[in-house]
Structures are given as C-alpha cells and as structure tokens.
Design an enzyme around this catalytic site. Structure first.
Site, PDB file in Angstrom:
ATOM      1  N   MET A  24       0.815  -1.206   0.000  1.00 36.87           N
ATOM      2  CA  MET A  24       0.000   0.000   0.000  1.00 36.87           C
ATOM      3  C   MET A  24       0.855   1.266   0.000  1.00 36.87           C
ATOM      4  O   MET A  24       0.691   2.146  -0.852  1.00 36.87           O
ATOM      5  CB  MET A  24      -0.956  -0.008   1.195  1.00 36.87           C
ATOM      6  CG  MET A  24      -2.013   1.047   1.129  1.00 36.87           C
ATOM      7  SD  MET A  24      -3.426   0.655   2.166  1.00 36.87           S
ATOM      8  CE  MET A  24      -2.625   0.376   3.747  1.00 36.87           C
ATOM      9  N   SER A  50       9.839 -12.505  -3.043  1.00 37.50           N
ATOM     10  CA  SER A  50       9.204 -13.774  -3.411  1.00 37.50           C
ATOM     11  C   SER A  50       9.229 -14.091  -4.901  1.00 37.50           C
ATOM     12  O   SER A  50       8.912 -15.206  -5.296  1.00 37.50           O
ATOM     13  CB  SER A  50       7.739 -13.774  -2.945  1.00 37.50           C
ATOM     14  OG  SER A  50       7.028 -12.689  -3.536  1.00 37.50           O
ATOM     15  N   CYS A 147       2.931   7.954  11.394  1.00 32.02           N
ATOM     16  CA  CYS A 147       1.984   8.699  10.563  1.00 32.02           C
ATOM     17  C   CYS A 147       1.318   9.846  11.310  1.00 32.02           C
ATOM     18  O   CYS A 147       1.253  10.977  10.801  1.00 32.02           O
ATOM     19  CB  CYS A 147       0.942   7.752   9.980  1.00 32.02           C
ATOM     20  SG  CYS A 147       0.240   6.574  11.153  1.00 32.02           S
ATOM     21  N   GLN A 174      -7.649   7.296  13.991  1.00 33.46           N
ATOM     22  CA  GLN A 174      -6.791   6.780  12.943  1.00 33.46           C
ATOM     23  C   GLN A 174      -7.516   5.829  11.991  1.00 33.46           C
ATOM     24  O   GLN A 174      -8.269   4.951  12.399  1.00 33.46           O
ATOM     25  CB  GLN A 174      -5.565   6.094  13.560  1.00 33.46           C
ATOM     26  CG  GLN A 174      -4.721   7.064  14.360  1.00 33.46           C
ATOM     27  CD  GLN A 174      -3.443   6.464  14.906  1.00 33.46           C
ATOM     28  OE1 GLN A 174      -3.017   6.795  16.005  1.00 33.46           O
ATOM     29  NE2 GLN A 174      -2.809   5.578  14.151  1.00 33.46           N
ATOM     30  N   GLY A 178      -3.733   2.665   8.248  1.00 32.69           N
ATOM     31  CA  GLY A 178      -2.566   2.585   9.106  1.00 32.69           C
ATOM     32  C   GLY A 178      -2.189   1.177   9.502  1.00 32.69           C
ATOM     33  O   GLY A 178      -1.064   0.928   9.941  1.00 32.69           O
ATOM     34  N   GLU A 247       1.927   3.103  20.075  1.00 36.94           N
ATOM     35  CA  GLU A 247       1.537   4.183  19.171  1.00 36.94           C
ATOM     36  C   GLU A 247       1.490   5.514  19.920  1.00 36.94           C
ATOM     37  O   GLU A 247       1.901   6.557  19.377  1.00 36.94           O
ATOM     38  CB  GLU A 247       0.169   3.870  18.556  1.00 36.94           C
ATOM     39  CG  GLU A 247      -0.275   4.824  17.473  1.00 36.94           C
ATOM     40  CD  GLU A 247       0.395   4.586  16.138  1.00 36.94           C
ATOM     41  OE1 GLU A 247       0.092   5.335  15.184  1.00 36.94           O
ATOM     42  OE2 GLU A 247       1.239   3.672  16.036  1.00 36.94           O
ATOM     43  N   ARG A 275      -8.520   3.676  16.753  1.00 36.77           N
ATOM     44  CA  ARG A 275      -8.810   3.274  15.374  1.00 36.77           C
ATOM     45  C   ARG A 275     -10.302   3.475  15.105  1.00 36.77           C
ATOM     46  O   ARG A 275     -11.144   3.022  15.889  1.00 36.77           O
ATOM     47  CB  ARG A 275      -8.434   1.815  15.150  1.00 36.77           C
ATOM     48  CG  ARG A 275      -8.480   1.379  13.687  1.00 36.77           C
ATOM     49  CD  ARG A 275      -7.295   1.913  12.913  1.00 36.77           C
ATOM     50  NE  ARG A 275      -6.040   1.324  13.363  1.00 36.77           N
ATOM     51  CZ  ARG A 275      -4.834   1.747  13.000  1.00 36.77           C
ATOM     52  NH1 ARG A 275      -4.721   2.787  12.186  1.00 36.77           N
ATOM     53  NH2 ARG A 275      -3.750   1.154  13.441  1.00 36.77           N
ATOM     54  N   HIS A 282      -6.071  10.191   8.744  1.00 42.08           N
ATOM     55  CA  HIS A 282      -6.016  10.305  10.195  1.00 42.08           C
ATOM     56  C   HIS A 282      -6.449  11.712  10.635  1.00 42.08           C
ATOM     57  O   HIS A 282      -6.065  12.714  10.020  1.00 42.08           O
ATOM     58  CB  HIS A 282      -4.595  10.074  10.709  1.00 42.08           C
ATOM     59  CG  HIS A 282      -4.126   8.658  10.602  1.00 42.08           C
ATOM     60  ND1 HIS A 282      -4.924   7.614  10.219  1.00 42.08           N
ATOM     61  CD2 HIS A 282      -2.891   8.112  10.841  1.00 42.08           C
ATOM     62  CE1 HIS A 282      -4.229   6.490  10.225  1.00 42.08           C
ATOM     63  NE2 HIS A 282      -2.995   6.768  10.605  1.00 42.08           N
TER      64      HIS A 282
END
Length: 377
Positions: A24, A50, A147, A174, A178, A247, A275, A282
C-alpha cells in the site's frame, strides 16, 4: 518546492533500489514518484522477496526489466540508495548484513530504525535543517516518521518553529490504512456485511430495529480481531509502560527526535490513539499548552505560513464540516487544521483539530522527498 539539481560526481546517488513497491505505501510512493518525475533522475532496480527474476514494473525512467532478489546482499549492494516499504521484519533481517558490506543510503518506511542513534526521522518541511546537517555529518540511514506524528507536525509546525509549545495532548482518530491493506479491505467487507443484514427491511423497520439487526450481525474479523465498522478500537499496537500503547509512546519520542530536541528542552506529548472506521485519513484533536498567551490571529498566521500544504480552516460550522474531514482531503497532500480557539482553562490553552492523508504525508511523501534531498547533496 524542492527542485532537482542533477549533479554528476562521486557523491551522486545513481542507482535506486525499491523494495515493497507492491504494498500500500509502496504503491502510493510509486504513484507520487511518477507524478513528480522522480524516476528520470535515477536508474531504478525493483526488488522482490518472493519473485526474484520475475518481470519488473515499468517506470518513466531507466530501470531493470527483471526483479532483483531482495534477500541477496550482493545484489542490494549495487544500489546507491535503497527505499524499503517492505516492513520492519525485513529491515531487521537484511540491513545489518547489508551494512557490513555497503555504505549507501537506506530510506525506510518502517519504524525499526527510527529511534536508533544512526538514523534521522525525515520530514523535511519541519526538520530540513536537521536532515541536511545529518547528511553533511555522514548519516546514511533515514526513516519516515509515525503517521500521526508526521501529520501533527505538518499541521502545527508553525507553533513548534516559533517555540510556543510547552506541552500538548493529541487524541488521534486513525484510519484503517494505518494497519495495512488487508485491514483496510476487511473494513469495507464489514461495512458490506452490515448493509446486507438490513437492506431488505430498511424501509419497514424503525431505526432501533435497524441498529439491533446491525448489532447482532456476525462480522469478518480475520484481520482486525474485532468489529470496526460501526464501532471503534481504542487500542493501537502493543502496550508499553505507564499504561500507554506503543503508538501513543511514539507521539512523544518521535516528535522530539524530529525536532532535534533534547531532554533539557523537549516538548511533552501524550494522548490516546483510537482506530476508527475511516479508510485512509487520520484526524487528531489537540490540547496545546502555550508558553504564553498569543492572539488567535497570530496563531493562525504562524500555522498557515509554515509550509505550503497546510491550510487553516475557519472555526465555523460550515467550513468545518466542508473542509475538516477525511472525505474532504483523502488522496490529497493538503493538511487541514481548524477548530482553533482558546480553552476555558486560560489564554495559554489552545484547542485545534487536524486531518491529513495517512498514506501521503503520513507515509510515502517524506520518503520520496528524502531521496530528492540526497540527490541535491
């Protein structure tokens, strides 16, 4: 805006390695580098953990057609600069062995190296001077910040630059992004499951009956472990001492490291991280203890003129609901800060609220801008 100065010399990074480009943060980074033309100034080698030997993605600059082996130190050491969006476990596994044979620049999205003494947390609109001094003194490892910390400093940078902040609290709301793309997708899955439960009876049910149906719906929780759609999760990351989560701990230690502050002049930052059922932006609510009473007009001026991405939103209902929401700035580099007013505790107490895209200034953008600074110096 930063401008590329294309130097050719022994200190010019020429070969860029990118690891984790399919994830992402990596995909957002790739998009931003294409938008800004960054690939034109380096030869890029893409790596995979991979699928080494597979077909590499195309970019607008010169690049290898075949994927390199992200676990092969002899392959990696060909690069002058490496950007890793592969995660902290990969950094722990590879970087020590790579450093034994390589003296290039490592730019990392993960938190693994952030607090190490040989690493600078990069957020150049806020700490460009710290970054430049580190480069001149031989620092070779850079890490993007947490972040919420990065977004907070982009929003409130004018107050920190003026030395006005004595201490502050940050209550964060958030987004699912995240936690990674699997969690983000599961939130959408949960939203769909809630809707599917009540969609056929919505028109004939009362609001209370709809809520009861939603509440009793079993949701997919393989990623989150708990329902997030229609709910919230007031715990992010693992627990640390003093009742905090990791966090929340980052809010204090990373803020002060980014600003280059020491124990003697540090700014205490604390709060709670929650969250919420938002996809990628955020938000944060601040209580800021100023060192002195400063008029709101002066505060707003300092905030609005600190960097070109921050905008002060008027403290009105109309402006707040139109511009101070995740929906208003998702996918944008803009940082909005509003709800600015003095609190009843006194003139030195300030309330504010900010919102910013976690995947841009909260993750990918500081990485690509660090590359640009290295190319300049």
């Amino acid at each position: 805006k930063l401008q590329f100065l294309y130097f050719i010399g022994s200190n010019m990074p020429k070969t860029l390695g990118i690891i984790g480009w399919r994830g992402m943060v990596g995909s957002v980074l790739m998009g931003r580098m294409e938008e800004e033309g960054d690939f034109k100034f380096v030869k890029t080698r893409f790596y995979s953990t991979s699928n080494a030997g597979g077909k590499a993605p195309k970019c607008s600059g010169e690049s290898d057609a075949v994927l390199g082996n992200a676990k092969d130190v002899d392959d990696l050491k060909q690069c002058d600069v490496i950007i890793s969006c592969q995660g902290g476990d990969y950094t722990k596994e590879i970087l020590p062995n790579l450093r034994a044979v390589w003296d290039g620049y490592w730019i990392d999205a993960a938190s693994t190296k952030r607090m190490d003494s040989d690493t600078v947390i990069c957020l150049d609109p806020v700490n460009r001077d710290v970054m430049i001094n580190a480069i001149k003194n031989g620092t070779k490892t850079f890490a993007g910040g947490n972040c919420t910390v990065s977004l907070m400093l982009m929003a409130l940078g004018g107050l920190f630059k003026a030395g006005l902040v004595e201490w502050m609290t940050s209550m964060s709301y958030q987004a699912a992004s995240g936690s990674g793309q699997g969690h983000m997708k599961e939130l959408v899955t949960q939203m769909g499951e809630l809707h599917d439960t009540v969609k056929d009876t919505m028109d004939t049910s009362t609001a209370v009956e709809v809520e009861e149906g939603v509440r009793e719906t079993p949701l997919t929780t393989a990623a989150w472990g708990h329902p997030l759609a229609g709910s919230l999760l007031p715990w992010i990351d693992k627990g640390v001492e003093a009742g905090q989560t990791r966090e929340e701990w980052k809010g204090d230690v990373e803020t002060n490291k980014i600003l280059g502050l020491t124990e003697e002049n540090k700014v205490i930052v604390d709060g709670l991280c929650v969250r919420v059922g938002v996809l990628r932006c955020h938000s944060q609510a601040f209580m800021i203890k100023l060192k002195k009473d400063v008029p709101i007009s002066e505060i707003e001026f300092k905030l609005a003129t600190h960097n070109e991405w921050v905008s002060v939103i008027p403290n009105t209902k109309e402006a707040t609901l139109a511009d101070l929401t995740p929906a208003a700035i998702s996918g944008s580099l803009r940082i909005h800060v509003g709800r600015i007013h003095k609190m009843k505790q006194g003139g030195e107490y300030l309330a504010a609220f900010s919102v910013g895209d976690q995947l841009l200034w909260g993750a990918a953008e500081p990485l690509r801008r660090t590359l640009k600074i290295l190319l300049e110096h």
